[in-house]
Design a protein around this motif. Structure first.
Motif, PDB file in Angstrom:
ATOM      1  N   UNK A  18      46.202  50.513  24.660  1.00 12.24           N
ATOM      2  CA  UNK A  18      46.805  51.515  25.554  1.00 12.24           C
ATOM      3  C   UNK A  18      46.518  52.913  25.024  1.00 12.24           C
ATOM      4  N   UNK A  19      46.640  53.084  23.732  1.00 12.65           N
ATOM      5  CA  UNK A  19      46.363  54.389  23.118  1.00 12.65           C
ATOM      6  C   UNK A  19      44.877  54.750  23.203  1.00 12.65           C
TER       7      UNK A  19
ATOM      8  N   UNK B 164      43.830  30.631  35.332  1.00  9.30           N
ATOM      9  CA  UNK B 164      43.176  31.435  36.354  1.00  9.30           C
ATOM     10  C   UNK B 164      43.829  32.753  36.681  1.00  9.30           C
ATOM     11  N   UNK B 165      45.032  33.018  36.164  1.00  7.03           N
ATOM     12  CA  UNK B 165      45.681  34.298  36.440  1.00  7.03           C
ATOM     13  C   UNK B 165      44.941  35.430  35.745  1.00  7.03           C
ATOM     14  N   UNK B 166      44.731  36.519  36.463  1.00 10.17           N
ATOM     15  CA  UNK B 166      44.106  37.725  35.910  1.00 10.17           C
ATOM     16  C   UNK B 166      45.098  38.861  36.113  1.00 10.17           C
ATOM     17  N   UNK B 167      45.582  39.405  35.022  1.00  8.82           N
ATOM     18  CA  UNK B 167      46.519  40.527  35.066  1.00  8.82           C
ATOM     19  C   UNK B 167      45.729  41.800  34.806  1.00  8.82           C
ATOM     20  N   UNK B 168      45.531  42.605  35.836  1.00 10.37           N
ATOM     21  CA  UNK B 168      44.826  43.873  35.688  1.00 10.37           C
ATOM     22  C   UNK B 168      45.887  44.960  35.623  1.00 10.37           C
ATOM     23  N   UNK B 169      46.099  45.496  34.426  1.00 10.76           N
ATOM     24  CA  UNK B 169      47.073  46.573  34.254  1.00 10.76           C
ATOM     25  C   UNK B 169      46.300  47.879  34.314  1.00 10.76           C
ATOM     26  N   UNK B 170      46.484  48.582  35.412  1.00  8.66           N
ATOM     27  CA  UNK B 170      45.782  49.846  35.638  1.00  8.66           C
ATOM     28  C   UNK B 170      46.700  50.994  35.243  1.00  8.66           C
ATOM     29  N   UNK B 171      46.173  51.883  34.435  1.00  8.70           N
ATOM     30  CA  UNK B 171      46.917  53.076  34.048  1.00  8.70           C
ATOM     31  C   UNK B 171      46.362  54.246  34.841  1.00  8.70           C
TER      32      UNK B 171
END
Length: 165
Positions: free
Chosen positions: A107-108, A142-149
């Motif tokens: 994240x940093x 199969x789950x895809x977690x796309x964490x968009x900042x």
């Protein structure tokens, strides 16, 4: 004194304001390894898991990924191997118990990356990115977690990697 306070306030607003404007938009993609073969201490992917790994590579083929992180197990490394080869990237290993620390570091760093983990670590990694998700079961693949900042704020886009039976 009042003039000094006004100047300091304007400086603080300028510094804080510029840091939020300068915040880079990026995404951290988190997936669980694909289906594994027979239960052994370090099982490889099953045939279905290999197909899912290939589907993940196809799904993310046009995404500009800076780095790929995996725990040092056959099933996780094999899940991201097709994508790593496609992008010409070397897979970087992290300890399964360090996923949440890795999430904070990524994240940093503010780069587009992929992290592969396990059913018991993926939710913790996503939660460390300030997104609430439910736990995964041993049958969840199969789950895809796309964490968009975007401007420093996380948003979740949840996808599924399709695979032929």
């Amino acid at each position: 004194m009042s003039r000094l306070l006004t100047v300091l306030t304007l400086i603080c607003i300028g510094v804080l304001g510029s840091s939020s404007v300068m915040a880079q938009d990026f995404s951290i993609i988190v997936v669980r390894h694909a289906e594994k073969a027979v239960a052994e201490s370090d099982p490889p992917l099953s045939e279905k898991g290999q197909r899912r790994a290939q589907a993940l590579a196809e799904m993310l083929s046009k995404v500009q990924i800076s780095a790929i992180y995996s725990t040092p197990y056959k099933r996780t490394e094999q899940t991201v191997s097709p994508l790593a080869q496609q992008h010409g990237l070397e897979v970087k290993n992290y300890r399964a118990g360090d996923g949440e620390n890795l999430a904070a570091q990524l994240r940093d760093a503010q780069q587009d990356v992929l992290v592969v983990g396990h059913s018991n670590t993926v939710p913790g990694i996503v939660r460390a990115l300030d997104i609430e998700v439910e736990d995964l079961t041993e049958q969840d693949y199969g789950d895809v977690f796309v964490v968009q900042f975007r401007q420093g704020k996380p948003q979740l886009l949840r996808l599924m990697v399709p695979v032929q039976e």
